[in-house]
Scaffold this active site. Structure first.
Site, PDB file in Angstrom:
ATOM      1  N   PRO A  47      -7.744   7.373  -8.535  1.00 20.21           N
ATOM      2  CA  PRO A  47      -6.377   7.369  -7.985  1.00 20.21           C
ATOM      3  C   PRO A  47      -5.756   5.972  -7.950  1.00 20.21           C
ATOM      4  CG  PRO A  47      -7.994   7.467  -6.205  1.00 20.21           C
ATOM      5  CD  PRO A  47      -8.776   7.493  -7.486  1.00 20.21           C
ATOM      6  N   ASP A  86      -3.862   7.143  -4.501  1.00 18.26           N
ATOM      7  CA  ASP A  86      -4.472   6.380  -3.419  1.00 18.26           C
ATOM      8  C   ASP A  86      -3.345   6.005  -2.467  1.00 18.26           C
ATOM      9  OD1 ASP A  86      -6.539   5.188  -2.092  1.00 18.26           O
ATOM     10  OD2 ASP A  86      -7.246   4.052  -3.818  1.00 18.26           O
ATOM     11  N   TRP A 528     -11.805   2.239  -0.319  1.00 20.24           N
ATOM     12  CA  TRP A 528     -12.783   2.502  -1.384  1.00 20.24           C
ATOM     13  C   TRP A 528     -13.713   3.655  -0.995  1.00 20.24           C
ATOM     14  CZ3 TRP A 528     -12.164   0.663  -6.077  1.00 20.24           C
ATOM     15  CH2 TRP A 528     -11.411  -0.497  -6.252  1.00 20.24           C
ATOM     16  N   GLN A 564     -13.805  -2.090 -12.364  1.00 21.77           N
ATOM     17  CA  GLN A 564     -14.236  -1.053 -11.427  1.00 21.77           C
ATOM     18  C   GLN A 564     -15.755  -0.922 -11.352  1.00 21.77           C
ATOM     19  OE1 GLN A 564     -12.316   0.425  -9.296  1.00 21.77           O
ATOM     20  NE2 GLN A 564     -10.481  -0.541 -10.121  1.00 21.77           N
ATOM     21  N   TRP A 568     -14.679   1.331  -7.996  1.00 20.54           N
ATOM     22  CA  TRP A 568     -14.756   2.799  -7.980  1.00 20.54           C
ATOM     23  C   TRP A 568     -16.069   3.320  -8.553  1.00 20.54           C
ATOM     24  CZ3 TRP A 568     -12.893   6.829 -11.778  1.00 20.54           C
ATOM     25  CH2 TRP A 568     -12.782   8.085 -11.172  1.00 20.54           C
ATOM     26  N   LYS A 601      -3.434 -13.969 -16.674  1.00 24.29           N
ATOM     27  CA  LYS A 601      -3.232 -12.680 -16.032  1.00 24.29           C
ATOM     28  C   LYS A 601      -1.742 -12.327 -16.093  1.00 24.29           C
ATOM     29  CE  LYS A 601      -4.232 -10.273 -11.690  1.00 24.29           C
ATOM     30  NZ  LYS A 601      -4.735 -10.429 -10.309  1.00 24.29           N
ATOM     31  N   LYS A 604       4.295 -10.544 -12.757  1.00 25.86           N
ATOM     32  CA  LYS A 604       5.728 -10.241 -12.664  1.00 25.86           C
ATOM     33  C   LYS A 604       6.519 -11.513 -12.377  1.00 25.86           C
ATOM     34  CE  LYS A 604       5.248  -5.480 -10.951  1.00 25.86           C
ATOM     35  NZ  LYS A 604       5.487  -4.589  -9.800  1.00 25.86           N
TER      36      LYS A 604
END
Length: 1282
Positions: A47, A86, A528, A564, A568, A601, A604
């Site tokens: 999610p 999420d 998590w 992840q 996750w 990275k 924005k």
């Protein structure tokens, strides 16, 4: 009926039309209905948060998920795909804190948890609509209607159930632990969260003195990059087995104790210090020192604080070899201090920093200051107190909060933990039962993380999350763990509709031990914990859908980014192992990260990447999808996103693929129109083609299907996608380009139909295979191609979308590895030849004399010879020579060292060894190739150490200038680049063709448009055009005439151009010329040149078509008909002559008349003998033609208008000579292929069961291979039959 395909395509526009079509037929839901009852393929979708818009990382992972689940569906599985959200945790709370200016827990307390959570609830699905629009526009099929949200009461209830299972197993405990802590978010982070965002920072680096109690003139000195932890110092630590020194600073006369190996941390030169004593660190153990600050000096007597401890974690890699320990701000500090009873688990923590990272009142000098801001003041205070020995800075990697982008600190936090450390062996055991792509992520990165797994701090001191269901008495002695809504309702007597804090914090449970009311603890679950529970919570397990869950657990497939592995993927495995003793998934694909083009990275704030939807609107979703899944990211490597890469997919893959599809559909349309053929494709009825290139592309595509199915079963997208992309190149740049004439009908209707069926089969199968990867483009092609499929009687399956079809099974009967290998060798020869042409600036339009192919494997040379005609045509050369004798041409092997490999291997010996390698002889290197090793300068070298290549020196002086060489692996070619005037002239003629074709394209003309090209040129160019008029006309398939343009002609386009240094003016007009009455005229009837007085062995007549156009793809209007063949046999009747003439012009079925004169007044009589009219010209016209409106061109020709060869049959059983004539074109300009020439021979000599070899001599070694069939004109060939 198939729709007309335009010449150009707007990919994004067509994708949007496909999206509308999918909505119209409710494609995704329909596909699920169609697959119901099939074996289940379960998939879990991790999610995301909806507080921001999807970025390229989401799009990459989403594309991988979509490709794999589409593939599973089209492999015969039922694949449910539910989207998840999420909804809880820091991402949401941080947005609210920023918006409302909340700086800490006290601000939340003022507004109340209910109001705070209500604000969170408002924004949690802020961008959900945009997510759905973007995900769907990208072509991903997933269920948003039946989604799951972590804030649903049903989801939260399952979280409680999961927690209670762990609690009842004794796997939950309360403690405190030094953890990464976000002061901006006022909460600890898990270890895997803290590892997500490291940055290079410059921090203060200070060395501080700690005078010993036993001798205040001697000080321990410790180095730290976190001066803010010094107020909490309780001990020092040294390595017990390393050597320490008592050293005098010669500049200050102060005496310090530090590690001998770390003297350089304080002193630059030996003259700066004097060593007074040496001893092991163990000697220092237990000594006390004076505290830096007075805040916690009472602990000296209470716990024995402010003494020196020993532990092996102290190293000689940095600092002074003496570590200052603040046990509530460092994991090792805490461990060592606990072991030495400086602190105990039940004592009050020495942690004078609040949740916002500010010093508490205990630290009187710096109370209320943010710890990082206090560094300078602390340093200043130490200096004034005489405790600062050295001050500097250090640049190092430091963890930042992944949400707030602020530096983390490490501090002790009370927390609820799940025991993980004791289950490490179980985690590793379950991990081994899973399959990961790439494997190294599982075996290295993930397994290493599991080996060092720590107990999991699952509680967060926050508000918007699933509350931890523990109700505790005031003294902490009585605890009730609640595992369901029903249980809580029973215990409290209250109706429960929501499980968030504002709804349940006020609920109390009466004590069973007489301790009053039990109240819920304030903490909520780490988000998590929620996402790790999604396999159960999305189905409200075990309260609902228990069987459904049991049948689909573990999941067949999951996929997310490599980051992840500590997120996750980890939480999924921990919970499934502790709950069920099973892994949570069977197969996992981990992708790399998507970075900005500069390797940074994506940000924005920096605006260092293009908006994803701008890319989609510009190039289309399929181009973006294919770019991402054909990148290093599917191998778990990082991708530097470049917009040019998406454009390249469009330019290098989609446009050629579309053009191949367009070419297919246009020629199917032409075949049906001109030949009256109904094209209806059926896989089962398609006949096996005898054409070599048809067999190759069919074999190649079936091998590809076989490969892709095998690799997709292994989830190897990184091997599959490059092969699919390469296939487009093989299809367009090899098969279609080399078979354009066949596909356009030059070889006749049956050959054309066979070629079109082969191309249709390949493209149709490939759109099915490619549909999971590029769902829009394949659907676009399928929607038109399905109209050409032969209906299957009794077929009831839904075929409205390509995504409803199953993947094709490879047809082993079509796979021919020998043909594939042969074509691969041929391609290498052609590509090497093209490189040479480019190097020498010799355009392909200019023919060359010879290409020599050298290879040591006779089988490879056999492959080359078997495809000789293609090599000659593609390289535009006259002759092909193959040989294994490289010495004959002065070819030698040469070795070059692999600098990177040998540089490391040989080190100082590299230079002399390199010279010796370069001096190795051809014989030595041939031996090396056989044995696989060679000794050079005492070093045994292997194949990976050397690069072998061929060098060309030439045997004779002229060789070096005559031939240009190039090689790849074992194969080397020599191209004869010496100029030849005839070849140069032919090249100029090809340039003329190029100019005319470009002019036709500029005028938007298609091949079926009848036109006449008129020209005016400089004298040299006119001479060349005269010599090559037939070649030019046969290529452009239209008449070419000198100026002036016929009166009354309708001009389409006119342009002045340069052909090399020659002027060239060209005018294109409609039709093939008109007379005064408006009827079309034929071009001037003219015979081909007579070479050496040679005439056809068989008697002939010429025929001119009048008053109508040829059909069935035929373009010429002047033909030659043989009246006998072989010579003296099989004479034709007048009826035969009329039928043959009608067929030659593609007019079968029409009623036509033959005339003896151009005025069309003398019609032939049925009883006339054609042989009596040999060498004369007949005129063919439709019945009932108005002879005043259409007449032929009066001519007294006595030689054929079509090129020809004479042929003699050669076979052992033949009695006497048998000779005949073969036409190289018919009508004039419609050339035959070599294969069609062979078919003529079989018909003429009645060789139905044998295939003859056409040769210039009576030996099969001289078999003809020509690119221009009319170059054989007037020669005598031999048809050799074994």
């Amino acid at each position: 009926m198939a729709q007309h395909v335009p010449d150009n395509i707007n990919f994004p526009f067509e994708e949007e039309k496909i999206q509308e079509f999918w909505k119209k037929i409710d494609a995704f839901k329909t596909s699920l209905k169609l697959s119901k009852g099939k074996p289940r393929y379960s998939f879990y979708d991790g999610p995301p948060f909806a507080t921001g818009l999807p970025h390229y990382g989401h799009i990459l992972a989403g594309t991988i998920k979509d490709v794999v689940t589409r593939w599973a569906h089209q492999s015969g599985f039922h694949v449910e795909r539910r989207f998840g959200w999420d909804c809880h945790g820091l991402p949401v709370e941080y947005e609210i804190d920023k918006t409302l200016g909340i700086r800490g827990p006290e601000d939340v307390a003022k507004m109340g948890i209910e109001a705070y959570n209500q604000e969170c609830r408002k924004i949690v699905m802020r961008y959900s609509k945009e997510w759905e629009e973007i995900i769907c526009r990208l072509g991903r099929w997933i269920d948003f209607e039946n989604d799951y949200k972590t804030m649903y009461p049903s989801f939260m209830e399952t979280i409680w159930w999961v927690f209670k299972q762990l609690y009842c197993k004794g796997l939950v405990y309360k403690g405190y632990k030094v953890m990464p802590f976000s002061t901006a978010c006022n909460t600890p982070l898990s270890n895997f969260e803290s590892g997500q965002n490291y940055k290079e920072v410059v921090d203060p680096a200070v060395i501080v003195s700690f005078p010993l109690e036993e001798d205040a003139d001697v000080s321990m000195i410790a180095w730290t990059t976190t001066p803010w932890t010094l107020p909490s110092n309780l001990s020092l630590c040294v390595n017990p087995s390393m050597t320490y020194v008592k050293v005098k600073d010669n500049n200050t006369n102060r005496v310090y104790i530090m590690m001998e190996d770390r003297l350089s941390a304080l002193f630059q030169k030996e003259e700066e210090y004097t060593i007074l004593d040496k001893f092991k660190g163990k000697t220092l153990e237990g000594k006390h020192y004076k505290p830096l600050f007075p805040y916690f000096k009472h602990l000296r007597e209470k716990t024995g604080a402010f003494r020196i401890l020993t532990d092996n974690y102290v190293t000689s890699e940095s600092g002074t070899g003496v570590v200052h320990q603040a046990p509530y701000f460092g994991e090792d500090d805490q461990r060592v201090c606990l072991a030495n009873k400086i602190i105990t688990k039940d004592m009050d923590m020495v942690c004078p920093v609040d949740a916002s990272g500010r010093f508490t009142a205990e630290v009187t000098h710096f109370s209320g200051k943010y710890v990082k801001d206090a560094d300078k003041e602390i340093t200043k205070k130490l200096k004034s107190d005489g405790r600062l020995v050295h001050q500097g800075t250090t640049k190092h990697s430091y963890p930042f909060c992944w949400r707030s982008e602020t530096p983390l600190i490490y501090k002790a936090v009370p927390s609820w933990f799940v025991r993980v450390e004791q289950a490490t062996h179980l985690l590793l055991e379950q991990n081994q039962k899973t399959y990961w792509v790439p494997e190294f992520v599982k075996e290295k990165r993930f397994a290493n993380w599991l080996r060092d797994a720590r107990d999991w701090a699952i509680s967060r001191n926050r508000y918007w999350g699933t509350p931890i269901p523990l109700w505790i008495s005031d003294d902490g002695e009585e605890i009730v763990c609640v595992g369901s809504i029903e249980e809580l309702q029973t215990l409290t007597g209250e109706k429960i509709t929501d499980l968030h804090r504002e709804s349940i914090d006020k609920l109390t449970i009466p004590s069973k031990m007489g301790k009053g009311d039990l109240r819920r603890i304030s903490e909520v679950f780490d988000c998590w914990f929620e996402s790790g529970s999604m396999p159960y919570a999305q189905n409200h397990y075990p309260f609902e859908k228990k069987k459904e869950f049991d049948d689909s657990f573990p999941a067949d497939f999951i996929a997310e980014g490599i980051d992840q592995t500590r997120g996750w993927f980890y939480t999924l495995l921990v919970l499934s192992t502790l709950l069920f003793g099973k892994p949570p998934f069977k197969n996992l694909v981990a992708n790399g990260l998507v970075l900005a083009a500069d390797g940074q990275k994506m940000s924005k704030r920096k605006k260092n990447y293009p908006d994803p939807m701008e890319i989609v609107h510009k190039y289309g979703a399929d181009a973006l999808r294919l770019y991402l899944v054909n990148s290093p990211s599917v191998r778990a490597e990082n991708l530097k996103f470049k917009e040019d890469g998406v454009y390249d997919v469009l330019k290098d893959v989609f446009l050629p693929w579309f053009n191949a599809y367009r070419f297919l559909m246009q020629n199917v349309e032409r075949l049906e129109r001109e030949n009256g053929v109904k094209f209806a494709y059926s896989d089962t009825k398609m006949e096996t083609s005898e054409n070599y290139m048809d067999r190759w592309i069919l074999s190649f595509s079936q091998s590809l299907i076989k490969f892709v199915k095998k690799e997709m079963a292994a989830y190897h997208l990184y091997t599959v996608v490059p092969r699919l992309v390469k296939f487009v190149d093989q299809l367009t740049n090899w098969y279609v380009r080399m078979n354009r004439k066949r596909l356009k009908g030059d070889g006749g209707p049956s050959d054309c139909l066979q070629a079109l069926e082969s191309l249709f089969s390949v493209i149709f199968n490939m759109i099915k295979v490619m549909s999971p990867f590029t769902p829009h483009l394949t659907e676009y092609m399928y929607q038109n191609m399905r109209n050409l499929l032969e209906p299957v009687s009794g077929e009831k399956s839904d075929t409205r979308s390509v995504h409803f079809l199953m993947l094709p099974h490879p047809r082993e009967s079509l796979i021919d590895v020998k043909i594939e290998n042969a074509v691969s060798v041929m391609q290498t020869v052609i590509e090497l030849g093209r490189v040479v042409r480019d190097r020498k600036t010799l355009p392909l339009k200019y023919p060359l004399k010879e290409v020599v192919v050298i290879h040591q494997d006779p089988r490879a040379l056999e492959d080359v010879r078997s495809l000789k005609k293609y090599i000659l045509e593609e390289l535009n050369v006259r002759e092909l020579t193959t040989t294994t004798d490289k010495e004959k041409y002065g070819i030698h092997l040469k070795a070059e060292p692999d600098h990177k490999v040998l540089g490391v291997k040989l080190k100082g010996d590299f230079k002399p060894t390199m010279a010796a390698i370069q001096a190795l002889t051809d014989a030595q290197l041939v031996a090396f190739k056989k044995t696989g090793e060679i000794v050079v300068c005492g070093h045994t070298l292997l194949p990976e150490d050397l690069r072998l290549m061929y060098t060309f020196q030439g045997k004779r002086d002229q060789d070096a200038s005559q031939y240009e060489a190039h090689s790849e692996g074992e194969l080397l070619i020599l191209l004869d680049v010496t100029p030849d005037q005839l070849m140069l002239d032919e090249g100029i003629a090809r340039e003329v063709i190029n100019r005319i074709q470009k002019l036709r394209k500029k005028a938007a003309l298609v091949p079926s448009h009848d036109i006449t090209a008129y020209y005016k040129a400089s004298p040299d160019l006119s001479r060349i055009i005269d010599e090559f008029t037939e070649f030019i006309c046969s290529t452009i398939k239209q008449p070419l005439s000198r100026y002036p343009v016929r009166p009354h002609s309708k001009v389409i386009i006119q342009e002045n151009m340069m052909v090399k240094a020659n002027s060239f003016e060209c005018t294109i007009v409609e039709g093939h010329g008109v007379n005064a009455a408006g009827s079309e005229l034929s071009p001037q009837l003219a015979s081909v040149p007579v070479k050496g007085g040679i005439t056809p062995k068989c008697k002939f007549v010429n025929v001119e078509l009048c008053g109508t156009k040829p059909q069935e793809g035929v373009s010429g209007v002047c033909a030659t008909i043989l009246l006998e063949n072989p010579a003296g046999r099989c004479a034709v009747t007048m009826q035969d002559l009329r039928h043959q003439a009608t067929a030659v012009f593609g007019l079968r079925g029409l009623s036509m008349q033959l005339f003896l004169d151009a005025d069309l007044t003398r019609e032939v009589k049925p009883n006339d003998k054609p042989i009596d009219y040999a060498t004369q010209t007949f005129f063919l016209a439709p019945n009932n033609i108005d002879v005043h409106q259409c007449q032929g061109q009066c001519s007294d020709l006595r030689s054929p208008v079509c090129h020809f060869v004479n042929v003699e049959l050669v076979r052992k059983t033949a009695k006497g000579e048998v000779k005949g004539t073969l036409l190289l074109e018919n009508p004039c300009g419609d050339r035959f292929t070599t294969d069609q020439l062979t078919e003529q021979v079989k018909t003429v000599f009645d060789l139905n069961s044998s295939t003859p070899v056409l040769s210039r001599t009576k030996s099969v070694e001289d078999e003809i291979h020509v690119s221009n069939i009319t170059s054989l004109h007037s020669e005598t060939l031999y048809a050799i039959v074994n």
